[in-house]
Design a protein around this motif. Structure first.
Motif, PDB file in Angstrom:
ATOM      1  N   LEU A 159       0.821  -1.211   0.000  1.00 41.98           N
ATOM      2  CA  LEU A 159       0.000   0.000   0.000  1.00 41.98           C
ATOM      3  C   LEU A 159       0.855   1.262   0.000  1.00 41.98           C
ATOM      4  CD1 LEU A 159      -3.163  -0.674   2.182  1.00 41.98           C
ATOM      5  CD2 LEU A 159      -2.809  -0.927  -0.275  1.00 41.98           C
ATOM      6  N   GLU A 160       2.021   1.187   0.648  1.00 43.08           N
ATOM      7  CA  GLU A 160       2.935   2.336   0.579  1.00 43.08           C
ATOM      8  C   GLU A 160       3.365   2.593  -0.864  1.00 43.08           C
ATOM      9  OE1 GLU A 160       2.800   1.121   4.722  1.00 43.08           O
ATOM     10  OE2 GLU A 160       2.999   0.019   2.850  1.00 43.08           O
ATOM     11  N   ASP A 161       3.658   1.526  -1.607  1.00 45.35           N
ATOM     12  CA  ASP A 161       4.035   1.676  -3.015  1.00 45.35           C
ATOM     13  C   ASP A 161       2.884   2.220  -3.837  1.00 45.35           C
ATOM     14  OD1 ASP A 161       6.450   0.558  -2.274  1.00 45.35           O
ATOM     15  OD2 ASP A 161       5.887  -1.470  -2.896  1.00 45.35           O
ATOM     16  N   PHE A 162       1.682   1.808  -3.495  1.00 44.21           N
ATOM     17  CA  PHE A 162       0.488   2.199  -4.246  1.00 44.21           C
ATOM     18  C   PHE A 162       0.069   3.632  -3.944  1.00 44.21           C
ATOM     19  CE2 PHE A 162      -4.240   2.062  -4.681  1.00 44.21           C
ATOM     20  CZ  PHE A 162      -4.297   1.845  -6.046  1.00 44.21           C
ATOM     21  N   CYS A 163       0.160   4.020  -2.672  1.00 44.39           N
ATOM     22  CA  CYS A 163      -0.393   5.313  -2.243  1.00 44.39           C
ATOM     23  C   CYS A 163       0.650   6.399  -1.981  1.00 44.39           C
ATOM     24  CB  CYS A 163      -1.215   5.127  -0.959  1.00 44.39           C
ATOM     25  SG  CYS A 163      -2.681   4.131  -1.165  1.00 44.39           S
ATOM     26  N   LYS A 164       1.924   6.010  -1.811  1.00 45.71           N
ATOM     27  CA  LYS A 164       2.966   6.992  -1.499  1.00 45.71           C
ATOM     28  C   LYS A 164       2.563   7.848  -0.291  1.00 45.71           C
ATOM     29  CE  LYS A 164       5.049   5.535  -5.191  1.00 45.71           C
ATOM     30  NZ  LYS A 164       6.058   4.472  -5.058  1.00 45.71           N
ATOM     31  N   PRO A 165       2.633   7.303   0.917  1.00 46.30           N
ATOM     32  CA  PRO A 165       2.150   8.007   2.109  1.00 46.30           C
ATOM     33  C   PRO A 165       2.833   9.348   2.332  1.00 46.30           C
ATOM     34  CG  PRO A 165       3.505   6.116   2.700  1.00 46.30           C
ATOM     35  CD  PRO A 165       3.227   6.004   1.238  1.00 46.30           C
ATOM     36  N   ARG A 166       2.055  10.296   2.777  1.00 43.39           N
ATOM     37  CA  ARG A 166       2.566  11.654   3.018  1.00 43.39           C
ATOM     38  C   ARG A 166       3.571  11.690   4.156  1.00 43.39           C
ATOM     39  NH1 ARG A 166      -2.806  14.411   4.447  1.00 43.39           N
ATOM     40  NH2 ARG A 166      -3.107  12.320   5.273  1.00 43.39           N
ATOM     41  N   SER A 167       3.416  10.770   5.126  1.00 46.01           N
ATOM     42  CA  SER A 167       4.307  10.759   6.281  1.00 46.01           C
ATOM     43  C   SER A 167       5.669  10.173   5.960  1.00 46.01           C
ATOM     44  CB  SER A 167       3.667   9.939   7.410  1.00 46.01           C
ATOM     45  OG  SER A 167       3.591   8.573   7.034  1.00 46.01           O
ATOM     46  N   GLY A 168       5.754   9.454   4.847  1.00 47.64           N
ATOM     47  CA  GLY A 168       6.990   8.778   4.496  1.00 47.64           C
ATOM     48  C   GLY A 168       7.165   7.455   5.200  1.00 47.64           C
ATOM     49  N   LYS A 169       6.180   7.066   6.039  1.00 47.63           N
ATOM     50  CA  LYS A 169       6.253   5.806   6.777  1.00 47.63           C
ATOM     51  C   LYS A 169       5.087   4.916   6.353  1.00 47.63           C
ATOM     52  CE  LYS A 169       8.677   7.926  10.690  1.00 47.63           C
ATOM     53  NZ  LYS A 169       8.660   8.182  12.151  1.00 47.63           N
ATOM     54  N   ASP A 170       4.396   4.338   7.337  1.00 45.93           N
ATOM     55  CA  ASP A 170       3.271   3.474   7.008  1.00 45.93           C
ATOM     56  C   ASP A 170       2.127   4.268   6.396  1.00 45.93           C
ATOM     57  OD1 ASP A 170       4.637   1.321   8.005  1.00 45.93           O
ATOM     58  OD2 ASP A 170       3.673   1.379   9.970  1.00 45.93           O
ATOM     59  N   VAL A 171       1.403   3.617   5.494  1.00 47.97           N
ATOM     60  CA  VAL A 171       0.265   4.261   4.856  1.00 47.97           C
ATOM     61  C   VAL A 171      -0.872   4.415   5.866  1.00 47.97           C
ATOM     62  CG1 VAL A 171      -0.843   2.135   4.034  1.00 47.97           C
ATOM     63  CG2 VAL A 171      -1.119   4.244   2.742  1.00 47.97           C
ATOM     64  N   THR A 172      -1.590   5.513   5.787  1.00 49.38           N
ATOM     65  CA  THR A 172      -2.746   5.757   6.651  1.00 49.38           C
ATOM     66  C   THR A 172      -4.025   5.661   5.833  1.00 49.38           C
ATOM     67  OG1 THR A 172      -2.807   8.149   6.226  1.00 49.38           O
ATOM     68  CG2 THR A 172      -1.355   7.374   8.008  1.00 49.38           C
ATOM     69  N   TRP A 173      -5.164   5.587   6.522  1.00 48.39           N
ATOM     70  CA  TRP A 173      -6.420   5.528   5.783  1.00 48.39           C
ATOM     71  C   TRP A 173      -6.647   6.818   5.009  1.00 48.39           C
ATOM     72  CZ3 TRP A 173     -10.358   8.980   6.388  1.00 48.39           C
ATOM     73  CH2 TRP A 173     -10.466   9.684   7.593  1.00 48.39           C
ATOM     74  N   GLN A 174      -6.129   7.934   5.537  1.00 45.30           N
ATOM     75  CA  GLN A 174      -6.258   9.205   4.799  1.00 45.30           C
ATOM     76  C   GLN A 174      -5.472   9.163   3.492  1.00 45.30           C
ATOM     77  OE1 GLN A 174      -5.486   8.916   8.058  1.00 45.30           O
ATOM     78  NE2 GLN A 174      -6.507  10.490   9.306  1.00 45.30           N
ATOM     79  N   ASP A 175      -4.290   8.549   3.511  1.00 44.46           N
ATOM     80  CA  ASP A 175      -3.494   8.412   2.284  1.00 44.46           C
ATOM     81  C   ASP A 175      -4.265   7.619   1.223  1.00 44.46           C
ATOM     82  OD1 ASP A 175      -1.185   9.721   3.313  1.00 44.46           O
ATOM     83  OD2 ASP A 175      -0.544   7.867   4.290  1.00 44.46           O
ATOM     84  N   ILE A 176      -4.870   6.501   1.653  1.00 47.65           N
ATOM     85  CA  ILE A 176      -5.620   5.669   0.713  1.00 47.65           C
ATOM     86  C   ILE A 176      -6.808   6.453   0.157  1.00 47.65           C
ATOM     87  CG2 ILE A 176      -6.932   3.541   0.418  1.00 47.65           C
ATOM     88  CD1 ILE A 176      -5.345   2.335   2.689  1.00 47.65           C
ATOM     89  N   TYR A 177      -7.533   7.107   1.038  1.00 53.37           N
ATOM     90  CA  TYR A 177      -8.717   7.865   0.606  1.00 53.37           C
ATOM     91  C   TYR A 177      -8.343   8.925  -0.426  1.00 53.37           C
ATOM     92  CZ  TYR A 177     -12.912  10.738   0.745  1.00 53.37           C
ATOM     93  OH  TYR A 177     -14.038  11.448   0.394  1.00 53.37           O
ATOM     94  N   MET A 178      -7.274   9.664  -0.162  1.00 53.99           N
ATOM     95  CA  MET A 178      -6.866  10.733  -1.076  1.00 53.99           C
ATOM     96  C   MET A 178      -6.395  10.172  -2.416  1.00 53.99           C
ATOM     97  SD  MET A 178      -4.947  13.250   1.634  1.00 53.99           S
ATOM     98  CE  MET A 178      -4.422  14.430   0.394  1.00 53.99           C
ATOM     99  N   THR A 179      -5.700   9.046  -2.383  1.00 54.97           N
ATOM    100  CA  THR A 179      -5.262   8.429  -3.641  1.00 54.97           C
ATOM    101  C   THR A 179      -6.458   7.997  -4.476  1.00 54.97           C
ATOM    102  OG1 THR A 179      -3.181   7.660  -2.682  1.00 54.97           O
ATOM    103  CG2 THR A 179      -3.960   6.517  -4.650  1.00 54.97           C
TER     104      THR A 179
END
Length: 363
Positions: free
Chosen positions: A252-272
């Motif tokens: 999911l980090e590869d898919f969503c590129k999290p804003r925090s630079g760490k683990d993906v959050t539900w907000q990252d997924i939603y925005m993607t």
């Protein structure tokens, strides 16, 4: 064997797009579809041309369309299996006794395909390269016509993992890849679809069932906060399973590129999901029997959960989704799905499985 001759196994969205793309790029493409489905491809049978628009553009002229799998693969260095994962065992058994050891099987996407092929083919199984995703965001938009809204690199794994890698330049040319996993199980645990699709499909079962009344359903436009939270929970469980096998999974980090630079959050997924132009135009699922449910559950969530049992990792959210889908579909998805016996891993420990993935041998 001619490395520019490729057999495409399948007749759906991805198979049409890959066949058209490769034909446009100068490959000699043979397409195989099973006899019971090939009648639906009459337009392609008459013209042998696939009209592609979007990220893949042009008219791809294929060499043949056939329901004779031996004819399709004859002389082809690469055999690309571009089907839903629930077709893998069927295709593997159709290929039994017909393959040459210097042929290479490519599976787009893997979905535990390499392990199913190995179980079916035994010692005659050639080297397999499988991917974590289909390289195209695409849909058939008419007979022998596709619209590809996006094209992206995939990540790959080789079975057995210690096999020579001299074919990888060819694989890169066929479909660019950006990472090579340790082995096919890391690839299987890195599939994007079972984690990304499960949340929104579960949350929107009612909307999916009501499509005749409401018109087209676009899953990514209906991606809610709750759906994203379910996806994160599933991802955390599969990461724990992966860690028990020695993997650091980041699908999911590869898919969503999290804003925090760490683990993906539900907000990252939603925005993607609400901001990716290649996803938002995609319609469906158009039924609760769509593969987003009936493939991702038995061929994704079930084997992930079963591998968790092997490693002593609990997966309550995955198990909950499997249970709800089993009720909705009135089917025992866990019993139907890819348990370890169907993957040739029954009775094996984590250490024994890791050795098998490397060598292709159990002794």
């Amino acid at each position: 064997m001619d490395k520019k001759t490729i057999a495409i196994i399948g007749g759906g969205n991805g198979a049409h797009t890959m066949a058209g793309d490769l034909a446009i790029r100068g490959y000699k493409v043979r397409m195989f579809e099973q006899t019971q489905f090939i009648g639906k491809l009459s337009a392609l049978a008459s013209t042998l041309t696939i009209h592609c628009t979007g990220a893949v553009a042009g008219d791809g002229k294929i060499e043949m369309l056939t329901d004779d799998i031996e004819k399709a693969i004859d002389g082809a260095k690469y055999i690309a299996v571009v089907t839903p994962s629930f077709a893998h065992a069927t295709i593997a058994n159709m290929l039994k006794g017909k393959l040459k050891k210097d042929q290479i099987i490519l599976i787009y996407p893997g979905g535990f395909g390499a392990l199913e092929f190995k179980k079916a083919l035994g010692d005659e199984c050639p080297v397999i390269v499988q991917t974590n995703n289909l390289p195209y965001d695409t849909r058939l938009n008419g007979p022998a016509s596709v619209f590809c809204s996006g094209k992206s690199p995939v990540s790959i794994a080789i079975f057995p993992s210690e096999a020579p890698r001299d074919m990888l330049d060819d694989v890169m040319e066929i479909s660019p890849y950006e990472r090579i996993y340790q082995d096919v199980l890391e690839c299987d645990l890195s599939l994007v679809n079972p984690s990304v699709h499960s949340g929104p499909c579960l949350i929107n079962i009612g909307a999916i069932e009501q499509q005749d009344l409401r018109g087209k359903f676009c899953m990514y436009e209906h991606f809610t906060f709750g759906a994203a939270k379910i996806d994160v929970a599933i991802d955390q469980e599969r990461k724990a399973v992966g860690a028990a096998f020695g993997y650091k999974l980041t699908p999911l980090e590869d898919f969503c590129k999290p804003r925090s630079g760490k683990d993906v959050t539900w907000q990252d997924i939603y925005m993607t999901m609400h901001g990716e132009p290649s996803l938002t135009p995609i319609t469906g699922p158009d039924s609760i029997w769509n593969r987003y449910l009936t493939e991702d559950c038995p061929n994704g969530l079930v084997p992930w959960s079963e591998l968790g049992k092997v490693a002593g990792i609990t997966t309550p959210v995955m198990d909950g989704v499997i249970s709800v889908y089993s009720v909705v579909h009135e089917r025992d998805w866990r019993g139907i799905g890819l348990k370890t016996d169907k993957l040739g891993l029954d009775g094996m420990t984590v250490e024994q499985i890791k050795k098998f993935l490397k060598t292709g041998k159990k002794n």
